[in-house]
Design a protein around this motif. Structure first.
Motif, PDB file in Angstrom:
ATOM      1  N   UNK A 162       0.703  -1.336  -0.162  1.00 19.32           N
ATOM      2  CA  UNK A 162      -0.002  -0.037   0.001  1.00 19.32           C
ATOM      3  C   UNK A 162       1.012   1.380   0.106  1.00 19.32           C
ATOM      4  N   UNK A 163       0.763   1.851  -1.033  1.00 22.19           N
ATOM      5  CA  UNK A 163       1.722   3.041  -1.192  1.00 22.19           C
ATOM      6  C   UNK A 163       1.745   4.327  -0.383  1.00 22.19           C
ATOM      7  N   UNK A 164       0.692   4.150   0.375  1.00 25.81           N
ATOM      8  CA  UNK A 164       0.424   5.496   1.525  1.00 25.81           C
ATOM      9  C   UNK A 164       1.108   4.963   2.908  1.00 25.81           C
ATOM     10  N   UNK A 165       0.688   3.720   3.238  1.00 27.32           N
ATOM     11  CA  UNK A 165       1.309   3.387   4.495  1.00 27.32           C
ATOM     12  C   UNK A 165       2.527   2.468   4.315  1.00 27.32           C
ATOM     13  N   UNK A 166       2.943   2.011   3.208  1.00 28.00           N
ATOM     14  CA  UNK A 166       4.048   1.122   3.013  1.00 28.00           C
ATOM     15  C   UNK A 166       3.970  -0.241   3.466  1.00 28.00           C
ATOM     16  N   UNK A 167       2.859  -0.611   4.032  1.00 28.77           N
ATOM     17  CA  UNK A 167       2.521  -1.958   4.551  1.00 28.77           C
ATOM     18  C   UNK A 167       2.282  -2.831   3.328  1.00 28.77           C
TER      19      UNK A 167
ATOM     20  N   UNK B  44      -2.831   3.267  -5.278  1.00 30.97           N
ATOM     21  CA  UNK B  44      -2.946   2.983  -3.938  1.00 30.97           C
ATOM     22  C   UNK B  44      -1.794   1.578  -3.798  1.00 30.97           C
ATOM     23  N   UNK B  45      -1.779   0.832  -4.820  1.00 29.81           N
ATOM     24  CA  UNK B  45      -0.810  -0.188  -4.408  1.00 29.81           C
ATOM     25  C   UNK B  45       0.161  -0.455  -5.834  1.00 29.81           C
ATOM     26  N   UNK B  46       1.381  -1.043  -5.227  1.00 25.28           N
ATOM     27  CA  UNK B  46       2.165  -1.330  -6.147  1.00 25.28           C
ATOM     28  C   UNK B  46       3.107  -2.540  -5.878  1.00 25.28           C
ATOM     29  N   UNK B  47       3.800  -3.142  -6.807  1.00 25.08           N
ATOM     30  CA  UNK B  47       4.824  -3.994  -6.518  1.00 25.08           C
ATOM     31  C   UNK B  47       6.115  -3.900  -7.294  1.00 25.08           C
ATOM     32  N   UNK B  48       7.227  -4.292  -7.044  1.00 24.02           N
ATOM     33  CA  UNK B  48       8.424  -3.958  -7.801  1.00 24.02           C
ATOM     34  C   UNK B  48       9.676  -4.342  -6.876  1.00 24.02           C
TER      35      UNK B  48
ATOM     36  N   UNK C 156     -13.576   4.875 -13.432  1.00 23.64           N
ATOM     37  CA  UNK C 156     -14.216   3.883 -13.292  1.00 23.64           C
ATOM     38  C   UNK C 156     -14.355   3.231 -11.954  1.00 23.64           C
ATOM     39  N   UNK C 157     -13.814   3.823 -11.195  1.00 27.20           N
ATOM     40  CA  UNK C 157     -13.890   3.030  -9.820  1.00 27.20           C
ATOM     41  C   UNK C 157     -13.203   1.967  -9.587  1.00 27.20           C
ATOM     42  N   UNK C 158     -12.062   1.702 -10.212  1.00 33.78           N
ATOM     43  CA  UNK C 158     -11.014   0.625 -10.227  1.00 33.78           C
ATOM     44  C   UNK C 158      -9.956   0.747  -9.249  1.00 33.78           C
ATOM     45  N   UNK C 159      -9.633  -0.210  -8.487  1.00 36.83           N
ATOM     46  CA  UNK C 159      -8.630   0.023  -7.673  1.00 36.83           C
ATOM     47  C   UNK C 159      -7.466  -0.285  -8.568  1.00 36.83           C
ATOM     48  N   UNK C 160      -6.094   0.442  -8.499  1.00 34.58           N
ATOM     49  CA  UNK C 160      -5.111   0.258  -9.249  1.00 34.58           C
ATOM     50  C   UNK C 160      -3.925  -0.349  -8.675  1.00 34.58           C
ATOM     51  N   UNK C 161      -3.146  -1.135  -9.309  1.00 32.79           N
ATOM     52  CA  UNK C 161      -1.860  -1.593  -8.737  1.00 32.79           C
ATOM     53  C   UNK C 161      -0.773  -1.572  -9.980  1.00 32.79           C
TER      54      UNK C 161
END
Ligand code: C2E
Ligand code: MG
Ligand code: MG
Ligand code: MG
Length: 285
Positions: free
Chosen positions: A49-54, A252-256, A228-233
């Motif tokens: 979660x990019x905002x909290x880092x968790x 909100x979300x990311x991986x890498x 469109x209200x989609x959550x994004x990664x």
């Protein structure tokens, strides 16, 4: 053939030649042997979660460990498995491994997610939902813990895509469109599918901050996905600058690699435990 990416055929061919040269066996036969010997295993990459880092969850990524000890990556053998009608059997073993590895952690952490990649043939088979439900009954995890990741190739037929997506979501599973932006689907088509997540392909993340034409596109994808209200990664985040850009634009979300490469589940557990300890210390202090 419907595979739109010329490159995919190239990778398939190169992979086949490589493997055939090393082992005097036809590749489909080698894959069948691998299935019988259960040579496939999973690594897991954290999704933050990019905002909290968790960590909000993980993505399960399959690998093939040959008897020689060599590990073959999925881009080399998944296309071949798809072409030779072996993918559904691989997916069965992947689902078993996900349940075995993550089942008890998910049962104890209802808000945690595991993303599972499914090929078009899986997505269109009745076995997927039945198999998922059957496995859910044997572990204490919830359907909402699982995100089924399908690429645009798996969504080519609007009627079938809509039916499958609806059925999975009705039973509580989440659905993500993977590698978004590399295929042909429009965002308005996606709206009619009722997806949960949109995963922005790594090629767009790479372009962030480069000034290349592609770097303009990522802003548009984000804007429309938000509408469109989609959550994004975001996939393939390698730099803090990319993470900052994405967070600022509401992804909100990311991986890498910035957050963690794919690793064995035991290592994931160690890191989760270490993070919990740190938080406990912070609360106490
Ligand atoms: P994907 O689902 O888009 O998975 C993301 C790929 O990007 C993974 O490659 C991951 O290791 C890589 N990656 C993650 N972060 C970074 C980064 O920061 N930089 C770079 N350069 N790469 C990053 P991997 O593990 O080789 O998997 C490749 C593809 O194989 C996956 O793409 C997915 O389409 C397919 N795949 C993997 N596991 C399965 C599976 O169990 N079933 C099926 N059907 N396909 C799978
Ligand atoms: Mg994926
Ligand atoms: Mg992807
Ligand atoms: Mg990919």
């Amino acid at each position: 053939r419907l595979v739109p990416v010329g490159l995919l055929a190239g990778v398939t061919l190169a992979g086949a030649i490589l493997l055939l040269a090393r082992q005097q066996m036809a590749l489909p036969a080698a894959l069948k042997t691998a299935l019988r010997r259960k040579e496939f295993f999973l690594e897991y990459q954290p999704v933050v979660d990019l905002r909290s880092g968790r960590w909000m969850g993980l993505e399960a990524l399959v690998r093939w460990r040959r008897q020689t000890g060599e590990v073959v990556m999925p881009d080399l053998f998944i296309p071949l498995a798809e072409e030779n009608d072996l993918i559904v059997r691989i997916t069965r073993q992947v689902l078993d491994a996900v349940c075995r590895d993550t089942g008890s952690y998910l049962a104890a952490h209802p808000e945690f997610h595991v993303g599972i990649n499914v090929s078009p043939a899986d997505f269109h088979s009745r076995e997927l939902l039945a198999g998922l439900q059957q496995r859910m009954a044997t572990i204490q995890a919830r359907p909402a813990n699982l995100i089924l990741e399908v690429t645009e190739r798996g969504l080519l037929d609007p009627r079938v895509a809509r039916e499958t997506t609806r059925a999975l979501r009705r039973h509580g599973f989440a659905v993500a469109i993977d590698d978004f932006g590399t295929g042909y689907s429009s965002l308005s088509y996606l709206e009619s599918l009722e997806l949960d997540y949109l995963k922005i392909d790594r090629s767009f993340i790479e372009a962030i901050g480069t000034g290349a034409p592609t770097s303009q596109v990522v802003g548009h994808i984000i804007g429309m996905a938000r509408d469109l209200g989609l959550r994004m990664m975001a996939e393939g985040v390698e730099s803090q600058a990319q993470a900052d850009f994405l967070c600022r634009h509401g992804v909100q979300f990311a991986q890498g690699w910035l957050f963690g490469q794919p690793m064995p589940f035991a290592e994931i557990l160690r890191r989760l435990a270490a993070a919990e300890d740190e938080e406990a210390v912070a609360r106490a202090g």
